[in-house]
Structures are given as structure tokens and as C-alpha cells.
Design a protein around this motif. Structure first.
Motif, PDB file in Angstrom:
ATOM      1  N   LYS A  18       1.726   5.424  -6.199  1.00 57.31           N
ATOM      2  CA  LYS A  18       0.916   6.527  -6.711  1.00 57.31           C
ATOM      3  C   LYS A  18       1.418   7.888  -6.252  1.00 57.31           C
ATOM      4  N   HIS A  19       1.818   7.999  -4.949  1.00 56.89           N
ATOM      5  CA  HIS A  19       2.158   9.309  -4.394  1.00 56.89           C
ATOM      6  C   HIS A  19       3.636   9.428  -3.998  1.00 56.89           C
ATOM      7  N   ASN A  20       4.455   8.458  -4.349  1.00 58.80           N
ATOM      8  CA  ASN A  20       5.817   8.444  -3.840  1.00 58.80           C
ATOM      9  C   ASN A  20       6.783   9.247  -4.700  1.00 58.80           C
ATOM     10  N   PHE A  21       8.040   9.272  -4.251  1.00 60.10           N
ATOM     11  CA  PHE A  21       9.096  10.049  -4.906  1.00 60.10           C
ATOM     12  C   PHE A  21      10.024   9.107  -5.677  1.00 60.10           C
ATOM     13  N   MET A  22      10.888   9.670  -6.488  1.00 63.03           N
ATOM     14  CA  MET A  22      11.638   8.851  -7.435  1.00 63.03           C
ATOM     15  C   MET A  22      12.581   7.845  -6.766  1.00 63.03           C
ATOM     16  N   GLU A  23      13.107   8.178  -5.551  1.00 60.94           N
ATOM     17  CA  GLU A  23      14.049   7.254  -4.908  1.00 60.94           C
ATOM     18  C   GLU A  23      13.337   6.201  -4.064  1.00 60.94           C
ATOM     19  N   ALA A  24      12.000   6.233  -3.988  1.00 61.70           N
ATOM     20  CA  ALA A  24      11.264   5.339  -3.096  1.00 61.70           C
ATOM     21  C   ALA A  24      11.516   3.870  -3.404  1.00 61.70           C
ATOM     22  N   GLU A  25      11.648   3.525  -4.670  1.00 64.78           N
ATOM     23  CA  GLU A  25      11.875   2.126  -5.039  1.00 64.78           C
ATOM     24  C   GLU A  25      13.164   1.598  -4.419  1.00 64.78           C
ATOM     25  N   HIS A  26      14.196   2.435  -4.389  1.00 63.06           N
ATOM     26  CA  HIS A  26      15.473   2.021  -3.787  1.00 63.06           C
ATOM     27  C   HIS A  26      15.361   1.972  -2.268  1.00 63.06           C
ATOM     28  N   LEU A  27      14.718   2.960  -1.681  1.00 61.75           N
ATOM     29  CA  LEU A  27      14.579   2.992  -0.224  1.00 61.75           C
ATOM     30  C   LEU A  27      13.749   1.804   0.273  1.00 61.75           C
ATOM     31  N   PHE A  28      12.734   1.417  -0.512  1.00 62.66           N
ATOM     32  CA  PHE A  28      11.878   0.321  -0.104  1.00 62.66           C
ATOM     33  C   PHE A  28      12.664  -0.984   0.046  1.00 62.66           C
ATOM     34  N   LYS A  29      13.745  -1.122  -0.683  1.00 59.24           N
ATOM     35  CA  LYS A  29      14.583  -2.332  -0.577  1.00 59.24           C
ATOM     36  C   LYS A  29      15.166  -2.478   0.825  1.00 59.24           C
ATOM     37  N   PHE A  30      15.379  -1.355   1.500  1.00 55.71           N
ATOM     38  CA  PHE A  30      15.884  -1.432   2.875  1.00 55.71           C
ATOM     39  C   PHE A  30      14.815  -1.992   3.815  1.00 55.71           C
ATOM     40  N   TYR A  31      13.541  -1.668   3.560  1.00 58.78           N
ATOM     41  CA  TYR A  31      12.454  -2.279   4.335  1.00 58.78           C
ATOM     42  C   TYR A  31      12.517  -3.805   4.211  1.00 58.78           C
ATOM     43  N   SER A  32      12.712  -4.264   2.997  1.00 50.48           N
ATOM     44  CA  SER A  32      12.769  -5.706   2.734  1.00 50.48           C
ATOM     45  C   SER A  32      13.974  -6.339   3.435  1.00 50.48           C
ATOM     46  N   LEU A  33      15.108  -5.652   3.382  1.00 50.89           N
ATOM     47  CA  LEU A  33      16.318  -6.159   4.030  1.00 50.89           C
ATOM     48  C   LEU A  33      16.109  -6.284   5.534  1.00 50.89           C
ATOM     49  N   LEU A  34      15.534  -5.252   6.154  1.00 56.24           N
ATOM     50  CA  LEU A  34      15.308  -5.287   7.596  1.00 56.24           C
ATOM     51  C   LEU A  34      14.328  -6.404   7.958  1.00 56.24           C
ATOM     52  N   ASN A  35      13.314  -6.623   7.136  1.00 55.71           N
ATOM     53  CA  ASN A  35      12.380  -7.716   7.392  1.00 55.71           C
ATOM     54  C   ASN A  35      13.081  -9.068   7.380  1.00 55.71           C
ATOM     55  N   ARG A  36      13.987  -9.270   6.441  1.00 53.43           N
ATOM     56  CA  ARG A  36      14.718 -10.538   6.378  1.00 53.43           C
ATOM     57  C   ARG A  36      15.634 -10.700   7.589  1.00 53.43           C
ATOM     58  N   GLN A  37      16.254  -9.607   8.007  1.00 53.59           N
ATOM     59  CA  GLN A  37      17.104  -9.665   9.200  1.00 53.59           C
ATOM     60  C   GLN A  37      16.300 -10.066  10.434  1.00 53.59           C
ATOM     61  N   CYS A  38      15.155  -9.428  10.609  1.00 53.94           N
ATOM     62  CA  CYS A  38      14.350  -9.697  11.805  1.00 53.94           C
ATOM     63  C   CYS A  38      13.738 -11.090  11.764  1.00 53.94           C
ATOM     64  N   PHE A  39      13.491 -11.608  10.568  1.00 49.85           N
ATOM     65  CA  PHE A  39      13.030 -12.993  10.491  1.00 49.85           C
ATOM     66  C   PHE A  39      14.108 -13.939  11.001  1.00 49.85           C
ATOM     67  N   GLU A  40      15.351 -13.673  10.630  1.00 44.43           N
ATOM     68  CA  GLU A  40      16.454 -14.526  11.081  1.00 44.43           C
ATOM     69  C   GLU A  40      16.706 -14.380  12.579  1.00 44.43           C
ATOM     70  N   LEU A  41      16.622 -13.153  13.094  1.00 40.16           N
ATOM     71  CA  LEU A  41      16.951 -12.903  14.503  1.00 40.16           C
ATOM     72  C   LEU A  41      15.777 -13.166  15.441  1.00 40.16           C
ATOM     73  N   PHE A  42      14.563 -12.830  15.003  1.00 37.67           N
ATOM     74  CA  PHE A  42      13.385 -12.912  15.885  1.00 37.67           C
ATOM     75  C   PHE A  42      12.313 -13.880  15.390  1.00 37.67           C
ATOM     76  N   GLN A  43      12.449 -14.384  14.156  1.00 36.31           N
ATOM     77  CA  GLN A  43      11.417 -15.234  13.542  1.00 36.31           C
ATOM     78  C   GLN A  43      10.098 -14.476  13.372  1.00 36.31           C
ATOM     79  N   SER A  44      10.195 -13.216  12.994  1.00 33.99           N
ATOM     80  CA  SER A  44       9.008 -12.395  12.729  1.00 33.99           C
ATOM     81  C   SER A  44       8.805 -12.258  11.221  1.00 33.99           C
TER      82      SER A  44
END
Length: 423
Positions: free
Chosen positions: A59-85
Motif C-alpha cells: 500500500k505505501h511502498n516504492f516501485m523497487e520494493a518488490e525486488h528488494l523484498f526478494k533479498f529478505y526472502s534470500l536471507l531467510n533461506r540462508q539463515c534457515f540453512e545455517l541456524f535452522q531459524s
């Protein structure tokens, strides 16, 4: 030339001189690789994204937010592999910033927490922050013989007093606390600030606290990302508890933090990729080197604290016990030779001593010979008289080893660099 620019250059030149002769034994710093630094001067630095990491705020985000949000997802997958979080959030700016936001999100004024005392190695800012937020605290009972909490006394204390959670923030740490000995309940929130040992946990050299608790237990593993995890200054918050995820996610942004430092998040992602590839070897070498240094120092008569028969430490730190009237002389001599370390005045050190961290010199590729030479230097610095030039000669050889190891090839560096820079 502008006067302020001249002053800026002079300060930088002075610092550059000190850096060249620095021998880094500070337990709180590490060397980020050129690979890990790639995003720090890229266009990503100016980018802005709103909202949490569980779902994209549209609702309130900027045009590049969809691309930036993919990095959140990538970091989550990394931390699941490394820390099981299942939930991993790197939006906070530092370890202390992460703690403050967690306390504001998960507790109310008037709540009561158990916290680590400074004497037992706890971070000195935690009592101040709790007091400022109106959170009451009790210092958690600690057993100085085994360098761990007294879990039976903690259990007895919780039976007498209503306690809402426990905040464990060790700055001085030889062995990870045995968190599996804590009695858990759904109304007792546990926050473990593993700033000092995140890299050791990620690479399985230290035990993973997530293995001790089911997803129903309100447990948070968090920390700063620039010590045994050799990354940028950032905060990393992880949990597997759905209730805590919901409480944290939208409090961080937009409530308590608006501008996320996205270049730091990308830098952390690259550092986690390094840990996936090289972390096991690096972390094992850190612990091995710390214990080697402990053995060499003890053979030379230096009073190294050994809490367990077979090991001086299970982390990157070792402690030297030293009388308070000897510390200032030792620190003055160390500083004159460009050796970075610090004195500590805590019961953990048998009242006073020196803390040493080997995570950075390990990243510079130090091996057995260098640690034996370092032990010789330390021994000489503790004597009533010593030969300054002889020590400086040895240190010049040691200082020459400052390449960054446990990282990717130059070709991989350039491939990634070109993804974030125009040519």
C-alpha cells in the motif's frame, strides 16, 4: 583546499598509519573481506523499503520494493540453512539496537527480566536500557567455577518471583551457556544475544540453541554480525515462535525503525554465503588457535583462565588473569606496540585481567608458529623489564600477515561486483 577537508585527510592519514602497525586482538572486531564489502558503495545504499519481512507491504511502498523484498526472502533461506531459524530479520542497525527493539516489542514497562551481570560477562548497557524502558531486572545467578549460569538457583528464583523473561547478553564468553538447562514455559521469553559467537553457531562449531527449544517456546536468537561472523555492523534477529514473529515483524518497521540500511543487508547476505562455503573451516581454526595461544601462554607462566580441564575456551576469546596494578603497565606497553586488546575488571577474570580475541588474526591466516611468537611477545610484556626493539622486531613479522582468508576468488569477486556496479 577547504579547511575541514584538510582536517579530515589528516585524521585519515593518522588512522591509516595506526592501522598499518595494528595487531588486532580485540574480541569485538573482525575483517570484512572485499567480497563482503561489495554492496557497501553500490546504488543499493540509497534504496528504501517499508514494512515487515513476512509479507510485502504494497500500500505505501516504492516501485523497487518488490525486488528488494526478494533479498529478505534470500536471507531467510540462508539463515534457515545455517541456524535452522524460520524467521530471520536483519533490519536492525546493530546488536544493541536489536536488543532495544526486542525489549520494546516483547515486554511492557513493569515487566521483570533476568539479565546477565557485568561481573559474569554481561553487556554493560543492558541494565541501563532496561531501566530506561521501565523494565525491572534481576541479575541471573552465575557459577564462576564452571563459567555458566546456576540453573537450579534460577529455577528457585522463578518459583519465588514472577519473572517474564531472560535476557542473556554475554560480551565476555569462554563457553556458551547451557540453555537446555533452562526451565521453559510459554509465558517466559528467552532472548539470547549471541553476538560474540554467531559465526561459531552458524558453522556448527558451537551448539545451536534452536535445537534445545520447540517452536512453542518463545525463544529469540539474535546478535550483531561483525565478530565471529565477519560481516558489517548490523543486527540479526531469529526465532521459530510464530507469536514472537508477529510481535516483532511490523514493530521494527515502520514503528521503531523507518530507514533500513539495505546495503548492510546485502553485505550480510554475501558474508553468509562465505560462511556457507568456508565457515566450518574458519570457525574450527578460531577455536583451535585460541586454545593453542592459551597453552603457549600458560607454558610461559602467564595466568590463563581455564574453566574446564581440557579447554581454555570454546569461543574466540581467552582470558588472562592479571593483578589490577599490573594491567595499566601491560596495556600501555601493548598500545605502544600497536596491539589492540582491552583490560577487564570483573569477577569472571578473578577480579581483573585481559581479554583477547583471535577471530581476526585467524582470518588473516595465522597458524601455529605465529601463535607461539605471540605468546613470546605477551610473556615479555608482562616482565618487569623488556627489550622494546626485540618485541617490535617480532611484531613486524606478525603484522605482515594481513591478507583476508576464507573468502572467494578474485574472479568471483569481480562477477558479483559487476552485478551491483555499472561496469
Amino acid at each position: 583546499m577547504n579547511g575541514h577537508l584538510e582536517e579530515f585527510q589528516e585524521i585519515c592519514q593518522e588512522l591509516q598509519y595506526e592501522e598499518k602497525r595494528l595487531l588486532p586482538l580485540c574480541a569485538a572486531e573482525n575483517a570484512i573481506s572485499p567480497f563482503g564489502k561489495i554492496p557497501l558503495d553500490s546504488f543499493i545504499q540509497e534504496k528504501y523499503i517499508m514494512g515487515g519481512i513476512i509479507s510485502l507491504e504494497t500500500k505505501h511502498n516504492f516501485m523497487e520494493a518488490e525486488h528488494l523484498f526478494k533479498f529478505y526472502s534470500l536471507l531467510n533461506r540462508q539463515c534457515f540453512e545455517l541456524f535452522q531459524s524460520n524467521y530471520s530479520d536483519a533490519r536492525t542497525l546493530s546488536g544493541v539496537n536489536a536488543v532495544m527493539i526486542l525489549l520494546m516489542s516483547l515486554f511492557q514497562p513493569g515487566s521483570t527480566l533476568l539479565i546477565s551481570s557485568e561481573d559474569s560477562g554481561g553487556h554493560g548497557s543492558m541494565p541501563l536500557i532496561c531501566h530506561r524502558l521501565g523494565i525491572k531486572f534481576i541479575y541471573a545467578p552465575f557459577d564462576y567455577e564452571i563459567m555458566d549460569f546456576d540453573y537450579e538457583k534460577i529455577k528457585a528464583l522463578r518459583q519465588k518471583v514472577k519473572i517474564d523473561g531472560m535476557l542473556i547478553c554475554p560480551s565476555d564468553i569462554l563457553f556458551q551457556p547451557s540453555l537446555q538447562n533452562l526451565e521453559v514455559s510459554e509465558d517466559f521469553i528467552i532472548i539470547y544475544d549471541a553476538t560474540q559467537t554467531l559465526g561459531l553457531i552458524a558453522s556448527k562449531s558451537n551448539s545451536n540453541p534452536f535445537h534445545f527449544f520447540s517452536n512453542e517456546v518463545p525463544f529469540v536468537l539474535m546478535g550483531a554480525t561483525h565478530k565471529t561472523l565477519p560481516g558489517p555492523t548490523s543486527g540479526l534477529i531469529m526465532t521459530n515462535n510464530q507469536k514472537l514473529m508477529n510481535l516483532i515483524d511490523t514493530k521494527i518497521n515502520p514503528d521503531y525503525l523507518r530507514n533500513v540500511q539495505f546495503h548492510q543487508i546485502l553485505s550480510l547476505i554475501l558474508v553468509l554465503i562465505e560462511m556457507e562455503m568456508f565457515g566450518e573451516q574458519y570457525s574450527k581454526q578460531i577455536i583451535d588457535n585460541a586454545n593453542k595461544l592459551g597453552r603457549y601462554l600458560e607454558k610461559r607462566g602467564v595466568q590463563v583462565i581455564r574453566a574446564r580441564n581440557d579447554l581454555y575456551t570454546d569461543t574466540h576469546q581467552i582470558f588472562i588473569s592479571m593483578k589490577e596494578n599490573e594491567i595499566m603497565r601491560f596495556l600501555h606497553r601493548s598500545q605502544s606496540h600497536g596491539i589492540s586488546l582491552n583490560g577487564r575488571y570483573k569477577k569472571l577474570y578473578r577480579d581483573s585481567g585481559i581479554r583477547i580475541g583471535v577471530q581476526q588474526i585467524t582470518r588473516h591466516g595465522w597458524e601455529e608458529n605465529e601463535f607461539e611468537q605471540l605468546a613470546d611477545v605477551f610473556y615479555q610484556l608482562t616482565q618487569d623489564t623488556y627489550n622494546y626493539d626485540e618485541v617490535e622486531k617480532k611484531l613486524n613479522i606478525l603484522r605482515s600477515k594481513k591478507d583476508v582468508h576464507y573468502t572467494f576468488s578474485e574472479q568471483t569477486y569481480h562477477d558479483v561486483f559487476n552485478c551491483l556496479h555499472d561496469g
